[in-house]
Design a protein around this motif. Structure first.
Motif, PDB file in Angstrom:
ATOM      1  N   ALA A 249      -1.138   1.750  -1.498  1.00 59.33           N
ATOM      2  CA  ALA A 249      -0.962   0.600  -2.390  1.00 59.33           C
ATOM      3  C   ALA A 249       0.475   0.546  -2.912  1.00 59.33           C
ATOM      4  N   ALA A 250       1.099   1.710  -3.090  1.00 60.20           N
ATOM      5  CA  ALA A 250       2.482   1.753  -3.579  1.00 60.20           C
ATOM      6  C   ALA A 250       3.445   1.201  -2.542  1.00 60.20           C
ATOM      7  N   VAL A 251       3.175   1.442  -1.285  1.00 64.00           N
ATOM      8  CA  VAL A 251       4.037   0.949  -0.212  1.00 64.00           C
ATOM      9  C   VAL A 251       3.989  -0.581  -0.167  1.00 64.00           C
ATOM     10  N   ALA A 252       2.844  -1.153  -0.460  1.00 62.69           N
ATOM     11  CA  ALA A 252       2.693  -2.608  -0.437  1.00 62.69           C
ATOM     12  C   ALA A 252       3.473  -3.266  -1.582  1.00 62.69           C
TER      13      ALA A 252
END
Length: 98
Positions: free
Chosen positions: A2-5
């Protein structure tokens, strides 16, 4: 995952926030970092002559603490930029290649 998104959104918001500050920086950089114009040379000569005459007459002793502090900081800035230029010119920080 989710952090990469969230990375593209964070980058775009950082760019949006930095854009006005960068515009202000560029506005002042164009004025402050430009070399002197030919029309400014007489003012520079007059400033140097005034500086030399005040050094000879002792008028520098009559400055306020604020003026003396400002002059000291400007002198230190000139000295530091000189040393930075020397380091750039010799391509390393310590000593010259003899």
């Amino acid at each position: 995952m989710a952090a990469v998104a969230k990375v593209p959104a964070l980058i775009s918001s950082a760019i949006a926030q930095a854009r006005p500050k960068f515009a202000i920086f560029m506005k002042y950089a164009k004025v402050e970092l430009a070399p002197p114009k030919l029309s400014e040379i007489p003012q520079i000569k007059a400033g140097i002559a005034k500086l030399l005459s005040s050094a000879k007459s002792g008028a520098w002793k009559q400055q306020t603490v604020k003026q003396a502090t400002l002059n000291t900081l400007v002198g230190a800035e000139v000295l530091f930029w000189f040393y930075v230029g020397e380091c750039i010119g010799k391509r390393h920080i310590v000593g010259y290649d003899v």
